[in-house]
Design an enzyme around this catalytic site. Sequence first.
Site, PDB file in Angstrom:
ATOM      1  N   ASP A 130     -15.333 -68.380 -51.617  1.00 33.94           N
ATOM      2  CA  ASP A 130     -16.536 -68.110 -52.404  1.00 33.94           C
ATOM      3  C   ASP A 130     -17.687 -68.993 -51.927  1.00 33.94           C
ATOM      4  OD1 ASP A 130     -17.770 -66.846 -54.823  1.00 33.94           O
ATOM      5  OD2 ASP A 130     -17.896 -68.926 -55.480  1.00 33.94           O
ATOM      6  N   GLU A 176      -0.603 -73.639 -39.306  1.00 35.47           N
ATOM      7  CA  GLU A 176       0.724 -74.255 -39.406  1.00 35.47           C
ATOM      8  C   GLU A 176       1.728 -73.295 -40.051  1.00 35.47           C
ATOM      9  OE1 GLU A 176       0.652 -77.872 -41.581  1.00 35.47           O
ATOM     10  OE2 GLU A 176      -1.054 -78.701 -40.467  1.00 35.47           O
TER      11      GLU A 176
END
Length: 515
Positions: A201, A250
Amino acid sequence: MSEHWWRDAVIYQVYPRSFADANGDGMGDLEGIRSRIPYLAELGVDAIWLSPFYASPQKDAGYDVSDYRRIDPRFGDLGDFDRMLADAHAAGIRLIVDLVPNHTSSEHEWFQAALAAAPGSPERERYHFRDVTDPEVPPNNWQSIFGGPAWTKTDDGKQWYLHLFDASQPDLNWDNPEVHAEFQSVLRFWLDRGVDGFRIDVAHGMVKAEGLPDTGGDGTIEMIGTTQAPFFDQDGVHDIYRTWRPIIEEYEGDRIFVAEAWTDSAERRSLYLRPDELHQAFNFDLVLAPFSAADFRKAIDSEIANNAGVGAPCTWVLSNHDVQRHVTRYGGGAQGLARAKAATQLLLSLPGVVYVYQGEELGLNEVLDLPAEVREDPTFFRTGGAQIGRDGCRVPLPWTREGSSFGFGANGSWLPQPAEWGALSAEAEDGTEGSTLEFYRAAIAIRKAHKATGLTWLADPGEDAFAFDNGALVAVVNFGADPVPVAQYGTEVLLASADLVDGQLPGGAAVWFEK
């Protein structure tokens, strides 16, 4: 679930308050969403973007977060979230969650600690506090996106604090290492739970220009616009995302970041999409464009050219929880719906990613006549009703033909639905030939079977119409009022938003031909 799914996905935005209410309290919830996953699977979407569901006082419909690791009790709990996510994944649907890093709720423990601490304290350094020198003059001329000043004084009158949105949404200070560390931890919390990515956002707003200088004019800047400002699209935001990208990489499963970044050009927007930053950024050009061939073509060319330079997919969107529904933007009634279907068919034939806002697959219109007493958008209140705000695109969905909330929940809905929405309910449109729902289902299925590989413009069929080859099919869109000849583009119709008559495509319509 294929790798790099996010390069050509159809992603469906769920606004939790207004999607489905399982517990009958009038507000949507996570269990309601879970119950409707089969509907989304039948629609054919690849992923859900879930608007905020975190703990919040709901001053701005959940975009005022008081705890980023807890579910708001109105929506359920972490167990409900886990079950919803598991069901979505079982149906082959990924889940992207909203992240709100520009500001917190004023009820967040950090801001409460800041108010309890002294000026200049470490607690206040997490936000933007400035000393009061003149009680009538804020530190600069910035105006809130929701109307009124972007500064509010603390109760003791000694300092101002910055809020680009409502006074209940204080802006975080991203010059503070604590803020960076906290959000990296929040990212890991939700990635560990299995989410497939984040929609960020106000992704262009976290970094403010050094010294917080005045803007030009009276300090008023629209969020839904393309004006650069000292608090929007500052180059420093890119440093944040370069620290986030290694974190998400990751994790297995091709997870993504999506930016809500209102910029003054497609070129500036593409900077968010460099290989070491974010995966997608919303292209709002078609939200802002009038329904015209020239404007749509310009926006399409610009997006494709600029995103190619950074190797990022294009994103296409017509409606969301912040803008007027495109059926209404395009004129409302039969004309607005016809144009909306044509524009949607166009988007689904373009190379890249398409976002669908809940209810547009039913042909829902903007609700313009909500009474003042039911409105909740802070824009309405901060402007004294001069701007009606965004409640009209957030009215809860109709699922059944009848009932107090047309199947949204057992005891009404937090915003009233128009009486005529029963005819636009999922129940009424399911299996009904010519319905908007069946049109969306068919268009998404054909899109998946005819994957776009590019875009080559063909000779225009008329002054306000265009045609192109996307590598898998030929698309023709007529933005004008008069029919245009289309027989020269193909003979086998895959899908048309309106029936062809004697080889002519009606005004406000689109057609796909088999190559």
